[in-house]
Design an enzyme around this catalytic site. Sequence first.
Site, mmCIF file in Angstrom:
data_model
loop_
_atom_site.group_PDB
_atom_site.id
_atom_site.type_symbol
_atom_site.label_atom_id
_atom_site.label_comp_id
_atom_site.label_asym_id
_atom_site.label_seq_id
_atom_site.Cartn_x
_atom_site.Cartn_y
_atom_site.Cartn_z
ATOM 1 N N ASP A 54 -8.041 4.911 -22.037
ATOM 2 C CA ASP A 54 -9.318 4.199 -21.835
ATOM 3 C C ASP A 54 -9.304 3.131 -20.735
ATOM 4 O OD1 ASP A 54 -7.841 2.185 -22.966
ATOM 5 O OD2 ASP A 54 -9.170 1.833 -24.671
ATOM 6 N N SER A 87 0.723 13.194 -16.236
ATOM 7 C CA SER A 87 -0.504 13.483 -16.971
ATOM 8 C C SER A 87 -0.465 14.902 -17.526
ATOM 9 C CB SER A 87 -1.679 13.343 -16.000
ATOM 10 O OG SER A 87 -2.859 13.872 -16.553
ATOM 11 N N SER A 130 -2.940 18.260 -8.124
ATOM 12 C CA SER A 130 -1.884 18.691 -7.196
ATOM 13 C C SER A 130 -0.754 17.668 -7.146
ATOM 14 C CB SER A 130 -2.444 18.863 -5.790
ATOM 15 O OG SER A 130 -3.601 19.654 -5.808
ATOM 16 N N LYS A 170 0.104 15.471 -9.420
ATOM 17 C CA LYS A 170 0.826 15.375 -10.695
ATOM 18 C C LYS A 170 1.720 16.598 -10.919
ATOM 19 C CE LYS A 170 -0.566 11.312 -12.123
ATOM 20 N NZ LYS A 170 0.379 10.170 -12.062
ATOM 21 N N ASP A 219 0.856 -1.187 0.000
ATOM 22 C CA ASP A 219 0.000 0.000 0.000
ATOM 23 C C ASP A 219 0.894 1.240 0.000
ATOM 24 O OD1 ASP A 219 -1.686 2.112 0.488
ATOM 25 O OD2 ASP A 219 -2.867 1.064 2.013
ATOM 26 N N HIS A 238 1.567 3.936 -10.233
ATOM 27 C CA HIS A 238 0.344 3.768 -9.447
ATOM 28 C C HIS A 238 -0.295 5.112 -9.072
ATOM 29 C CE1 HIS A 238 3.577 4.459 -6.531
ATOM 30 N NE2 HIS A 238 2.643 5.027 -5.801
ATOM 31 N N ILE A 239 -1.609 5.092 -8.884
ATOM 32 C CA ILE A 239 -2.331 6.250 -8.317
ATOM 33 C C ILE A 239 -3.426 5.743 -7.403
ATOM 34 C CG2 ILE A 239 -1.998 8.114 -10.000
ATOM 35 C CD1 ILE A 239 -4.656 7.142 -11.326
ATOM 36 N N TYR A 257 -5.880 15.271 -7.413
ATOM 37 C CA TYR A 257 -5.108 14.550 -8.437
ATOM 38 C C TYR A 257 -4.136 15.494 -9.157
ATOM 39 C CZ TYR A 257 -4.222 11.925 -12.777
ATOM 40 O OH TYR A 257 -3.624 11.300 -13.836
#
Length: 289
Positions: free
Chosen positions: A223, A174, A189, A191, A96, A124-125, A187
């Site tokens: 996708d 991203s 923030s 990246k 984790d 991972h995210i 999210y």
Amino acid sequence: MIVYNMKTLTKVLLASVTVALIAIKWNTPTFNAESLRGARVLVTGASTGIGEQMAYHYARFGAQIVITARRENVLQQVAEKCLSMGAQKALYISADMSSDTDPERVVDFALDHLGGLDHLVLNHIGSSPFSMWEGDVEHLRWLMKVNFFSYAQMAWKALPSLEQSKGSLIVVSSLLGKMTIPFVAPYVSTKFALNGFFGTLVHELAMKSSNVSISTCTLGLIDTDSAMEKVKDISHVPAYPASEAALNIIKTGATRQRELFYPWFVYIVTLFRDFLPGARDYLIQMSYN
Ligand SMILES: NC(=O)c1ccc[n+]([C@@H]2O[C@H](COP(=O)([O-])OP(=O)(O)OC[C@H]3O[C@@H](n4cnc5c(N)ncnc54)[C@H](OP(=O)(O)O)[C@@H]3O)[C@@H](O)[C@H]2O)c1
Ligand SMILES: *[C@@H]1O[C@H](CO)[C@@H](O)[C@H](O)[C@H]1NC(C)=O
């Protein structure tokens, strides 16, 4: 007169962009699949989505792979498929990434079982709601741990081994690490933090004449199930295939390129990002009405 000038300007801009794209294509080193045979690779977030697809590509190229995510039973299935596809080794470790110690534990596991690392793929995210920011600082803190702090920890822990192997560090980021849209503040923030941190590290490694390459991957909409679930109400955004995104990421790391933009027009978006800030924000806000 103004119309004429606008036309000329547009032509000059298009010509410049075309020349730039040809120059980039020209300078892109060619990918040699053989370079990945036996390569020692660690991929995070590899139980599903782009990470899973990367595991399969590395497997096809005959790499030795360690995959990680939280769900052990899913990892086991992915690892078995990797072996059947041609991976020299396919091991998994459940972890984790919001934990303080798991990120380093995973790198130690890979170093122990593979005897070093040639490619570290940070991908991972944690899951984050697609909704307006309502002040949930606890969630923001948790997501920062998963999406950002664990990346810095793992990269630092793996660096000595990557120096030895003249290896590649691959960070999956991203377009939302370079520009903003509504409903994804936590999210975005994480990246932006990644791009800032690893952008700085690139310079510091250069100053140390490091052997390690850092590749930052700027992806548009892909996708995967989790992404499609989030954008199901804003259907006008085109999504690109996870398997092709995965292959492009792997090639970028293997050829030690600094940046990947996938799909290609994401690069154009970043080029024009700050050209007319007012118009940009207006367009973004219009597209949500
Ligand atoms: N899909 C897109 O549209 C898109 C666009 C731009 C950039 N990206 C980037 O591409 C990368 C992959 O995205 P994706 O769409 O493939 O994601 P995904 O399908 O949601 O997969 C996320 C992965 O992370 C793992 N994970 C989640 N929480 C975790 C935790 N606390 N600790 C450890 N592992 C955890 C998940 O496995 P478990 O649940 O088993 O832990 C899963 O393997 C991300 O860095 C993302 O930001 C994606
Ligand atoms: C780069 O690799 C060589 C071994 O090929 C090693 O001697 C050198 O220390 C490495 N550089 C750094 C900065 O670790």
